[in-house]
Design a protein around this motif. Sequence first.
Motif, mmCIF file in Angstrom:
data_model
loop_
_atom_site.group_PDB
_atom_site.id
_atom_site.type_symbol
_atom_site.label_atom_id
_atom_site.label_comp_id
_atom_site.label_asym_id
_atom_site.label_seq_id
_atom_site.Cartn_x
_atom_site.Cartn_y
_atom_site.Cartn_z
ATOM 1 N N LEU A 49 0.826 -1.203 0.000
ATOM 2 C CA LEU A 49 0.000 0.000 0.000
ATOM 3 C C LEU A 49 0.863 1.257 0.000
ATOM 4 O O LEU A 49 0.632 2.202 -0.771
ATOM 5 N N ILE A 50 1.881 1.264 0.850
ATOM 6 C CA ILE A 50 2.673 2.474 1.025
ATOM 7 C C ILE A 50 3.519 2.767 -0.213
ATOM 8 O O ILE A 50 3.883 3.918 -0.488
ATOM 9 N N ASN A 51 3.802 1.723 -1.000
ATOM 10 C CA ASN A 51 4.601 1.929 -2.219
ATOM 11 C C ASN A 51 3.784 2.365 -3.423
ATOM 12 O O ASN A 51 4.338 2.682 -4.471
ATOM 13 N N LEU A 52 2.463 2.362 -3.282
ATOM 14 C CA LEU A 52 1.621 2.737 -4.429
ATOM 15 C C LEU A 52 1.686 4.243 -4.676
ATOM 16 O O LEU A 52 2.032 5.019 -3.787
ATOM 17 N N ASP A 53 1.345 4.625 -5.890
ATOM 18 C CA ASP A 53 1.146 6.024 -6.250
ATOM 19 C C ASP A 53 0.137 6.652 -5.264
ATOM 20 O O ASP A 53 -0.917 6.052 -4.991
ATOM 21 N N TYR B 133 -13.504 0.342 7.440
ATOM 22 C CA TYR B 133 -12.680 1.006 8.452
ATOM 23 C C TYR B 133 -11.812 0.018 9.232
ATOM 24 O O TYR B 133 -10.663 0.303 9.557
ATOM 25 N N ASP B 134 -12.369 -1.146 9.573
ATOM 26 C CA ASP B 134 -11.573 -2.069 10.393
ATOM 27 C C ASP B 134 -10.368 -2.598 9.623
ATOM 28 O O ASP B 134 -9.275 -2.721 10.162
ATOM 29 N N ASP B 135 -10.567 -2.884 8.331
ATOM 30 C CA ASP B 135 -9.449 -3.375 7.526
ATOM 31 C C ASP B 135 -8.412 -2.273 7.322
ATOM 32 O O ASP B 135 -7.205 -2.501 7.410
ATOM 33 N N ALA B 136 -8.898 -1.035 7.029
ATOM 34 C CA ALA B 136 -7.980 0.085 6.842
ATOM 35 C C ALA B 136 -7.153 0.297 8.105
ATOM 36 O O ALA B 136 -5.932 0.491 8.048
ATOM 37 N N THR B 137 -7.828 0.201 9.258
ATOM 38 C CA THR B 137 -7.123 0.408 10.527
ATOM 39 C C THR B 137 -6.044 -0.640 10.746
ATOM 40 O O THR B 137 -4.922 -0.329 11.146
ATOM 41 N N ASP B 138 -6.379 -1.902 10.447
ATOM 42 C CA ASP B 138 -5.385 -2.964 10.624
ATOM 43 C C ASP B 138 -4.147 -2.708 9.779
ATOM 44 O O ASP B 138 -3.016 -2.906 10.225
ATOM 45 N N LEU B 139 -4.358 -2.264 8.532
ATOM 46 C CA LEU B 139 -3.228 -1.987 7.634
ATOM 47 C C LEU B 139 -2.404 -0.824 8.156
ATOM 48 O O LEU B 139 -1.178 -0.890 8.254
ATOM 49 N N ILE B 140 -3.104 0.270 8.492
ATOM 50 C CA ILE B 140 -2.408 1.493 8.896
ATOM 51 C C ILE B 140 -1.638 1.256 10.194
ATOM 52 O O ILE B 140 -0.539 1.780 10.387
ATOM 53 N N ALA B 141 -2.202 0.403 11.063
ATOM 54 C CA ALA B 141 -1.521 0.127 12.335
ATOM 55 C C ALA B 141 -0.148 -0.517 12.123
ATOM 56 O O ALA B 141 0.729 -0.426 12.967
ATOM 57 N N GLN B 142 0.036 -1.181 10.959
ATOM 58 C CA GLN B 142 1.312 -1.848 10.681
ATOM 59 C C GLN B 142 2.381 -0.874 10.195
ATOM 60 O O GLN B 142 3.560 -1.223 10.107
ATOM 61 N N HIS C 137 5.261 7.962 11.083
ATOM 62 C CA HIS C 137 5.183 9.082 10.131
ATOM 63 C C HIS C 137 4.405 8.698 8.875
ATOM 64 O O HIS C 137 3.709 9.512 8.279
ATOM 65 N N GLU C 138 4.491 7.428 8.482
ATOM 66 C CA GLU C 138 3.708 6.979 7.320
ATOM 67 C C GLU C 138 2.216 7.024 7.655
ATOM 68 O O GLU C 138 1.393 7.386 6.820
#
Lengths: 433, 433
Positions: free
Chosen positions: A62-66, A79-88, A92-93
């Motif tokens: 995700l973080i490497n995408l445009d 929201y729950d899936d987005a949160t799980d990803l972002i928590a990783q 600063h990211e």
Amino acid sequence: ALEGDDAGLAEVLQDYHASEIAILFERLPSEAHERIINILPTEIASEVISEMDEESHPEELLINLDPEKRSEIVSELDYDDATDLIAQLEEHEQQDLLESMDEEDASSIRALLSYGENTAGGLMNSSLIKVNIRQDKKGALDDIIRQSEEMEEFYTIYVVEDDDTLQGVVSIKNIIKAHADAKISSLLKADPVYVNADVDQEEVARLISQYNLTTIPVVDDHMKLLGRITVDDIIDVMEEESTEDILKFSGVSEDEELSGSWQDAVKSRLPWLVLNLATGFLAAGVVRHFASVQVAIPTIVAYMTIVSGMGGNAATQALAVTVRRISLSDLTDSQAYRTVLKEFSVGLINGAVNGLIVGAFAFVYDGSPMMGVVLFLAMTGNLFIAGLTGATIPLVLKRVGIDPAVASSIIITTFTDCAGFFLPLWFASKFLL
Amino acid sequence: ALEGDDAGLAEVLQDYHASEIAILFERLPSEAHERIINILPTEIASEVISEMDEESHPEELLINLDPEKRSEIVSELDYDDATDLIAQLEEHEQQDLLESMDEEDASSIRALLSYGENTAGGLMNSSLIKVNIRQDKKGALDDIIRQSEEMEEFYTIYVVEDDDTLQGVVSIKNIIKAHADAKISSLLKADPVYVNADVDQEEVARLISQYNLTTIPVVDDHMKLLGRITVDDIIDVMEEESTEDILKFSGVSEDEELSGSWQDAVKSRLPWLVLNLATGFLAAGVVRHFASVQVAIPTIVAYMTIVSGMGGNAATQALAVTVRRISLSDLTDSQAYRTVLKEFSVGLINGAVNGLIVGAFAFVYDGSPMMGVVLFLAMTGNLFIAGLTGATIPLVLKRVGIDPAVASSIIITTFTDCAGFFLPLWFASKFLL
């Protein structure tokens, strides 16, 4: 198809379900992940990312995408899936990503990020369907359809007061069947099963399994409805917990990733092995103590390895049954007592049978009836100790509030190793010297 | 409350959910079960019976009830739950019970009884909600409400052709939102995930988990819709499979009941222990072969037990990670190759670290640098063998179609025991004699 052009690849991919593409990813290099995500329609791409195994590190993809594609995908995610990803992600990211999102989404995700990863709050999805308890049939149906626009599927409709406190649930079936002027207050089922946001995910799984639920509402300390947890997330939790159980049981740290690197595996397993080494020195001390016996009767050494090995296996059997039983339900005092009594009997009988075999072998092969008696006594004694410790130690740990699975084979076999060396050597020193 | 009269007991019980009463049953004698079932309203009584743990033998409770009460309870049960109970009865009890039921229920249950207990057919419930693909909105809604009268909850509405072949699914949301003259054919989602009735329950669990489903339709070879499996039944399957995995892994027969009698436990575990005894004689043979070494250098015996014990634990670690990984997903050849390579490295490194510790101890405590070298080499070698066998054996078993979990600790530790005795004794015979 990966060799072809993007249009060809897109065509091939559209025959697959997002979860199938996510599984395919495990077999492809990460460059291919990025290419495929960019080709897929945003809706499918976000589903693929939410379905990817944690160990394939979807957050790095995700973080490497445009940035634009990334925002689109994140806003499609639940929201729950987005949160799980972002928590990783790194701190600063996380901030960068949240600032690039629309304010409402970002604040929902910030709220979810505040809960522990393994709690009900960390598992829940804040998007759900709710109706006010004072609504009538028509208003409620309109509300439900409006709220369901953004949801893949809805299972349960929650009924709330004006201040969002949970009052009950209502089924779409009962709303449809009701008279046109029926009020929700007359249709609702009160006293639903719910969890507080800080409850551990294992407890959530237990409730969902016990009450056969498809969703469970999550509330705060004032009964305000915060979100809901769906059974599909619980299935993932159950798989995770089973993996942790089997790993802990085998002396592997519960957070070792199954497909992790060798460095991670060394880090996770070496401490347990060093602990086992320490207990090994203890058992070896027993052997050293009887050095004179082993020189006088060399054959006792070979038999001693059999007695201790059998004890280790019998203890592992008793341990597995007891640990699994505790993890499925709490035992009453009388059930605990009967469990110990049972393992006590099983150990004695299995010990006596195997003791007879090895004793008879010693009688015939080594021509020593007394050696046979020594081995019979040692084997029976060690398997009795195996059953007793295999059942008692996890039960005691549970009572004092320690996870019984830490009574892994490594701990239990310390007892059966020490006794497995001591008993044959000591009996031999009494009867054969 | 059990001491009070029936009316008082009934009043106490009405505050509890059926699944809570079922859990309570585990702590009560079976006379109390019968009394409580007779007091409860039939609807709750049948729910309690369907929620009772298999190991509490609800079928025995059922067969001991008054025939009239029994018929009432069975006809309240879902077909899948009724079938599971009846399948546990003796052949003649099954026939008696089925003959006392109404013809339609009996024939549905007879059909379900024909499927294997652990297949999709054995798990499915034949009551479901379906609409004909040629229905319009109004007709479909009427059908749905009529069919849902008898069902606690419905998750998915199936769309079928005139001959009952499965065409797709449709959501209640889309029906409600549709124009009054919309046809089901324009609302349905085609290509649903489905299973054939003879598919194994583990595969059903995998599909439900992979596609995040709440129900999955079950069809025959001609795509005719036979029933559906709901996620709550799958949660029970997953718990069962986890129990079996942990038991097999520990050398306990997978069908040992966790709370079974000591007789059952002996029957389930003794064969594995006798197998282990046979492999123990093999390893003991290695020890006997080096009797001259152990007499010449008595301390090697104590160290030998440490080397073999460490090998057993390291092998169990590698085995647990590999077996669990295989059970969660199939590995490609290259993943399998990398797994073996990883365990190979982990074994070497953990072996070297522990070898250094035990070698240094021997150097300091026994004042023998050469003993230190022997132990370093033996420990490294044995933990290398542990990693290699722990990873390779389950992978090979999986390839040749044998359940990798039979590579239980008992099998794997045979290798680490033999090598754990051979390596220190052989190195000692070369360097220390």
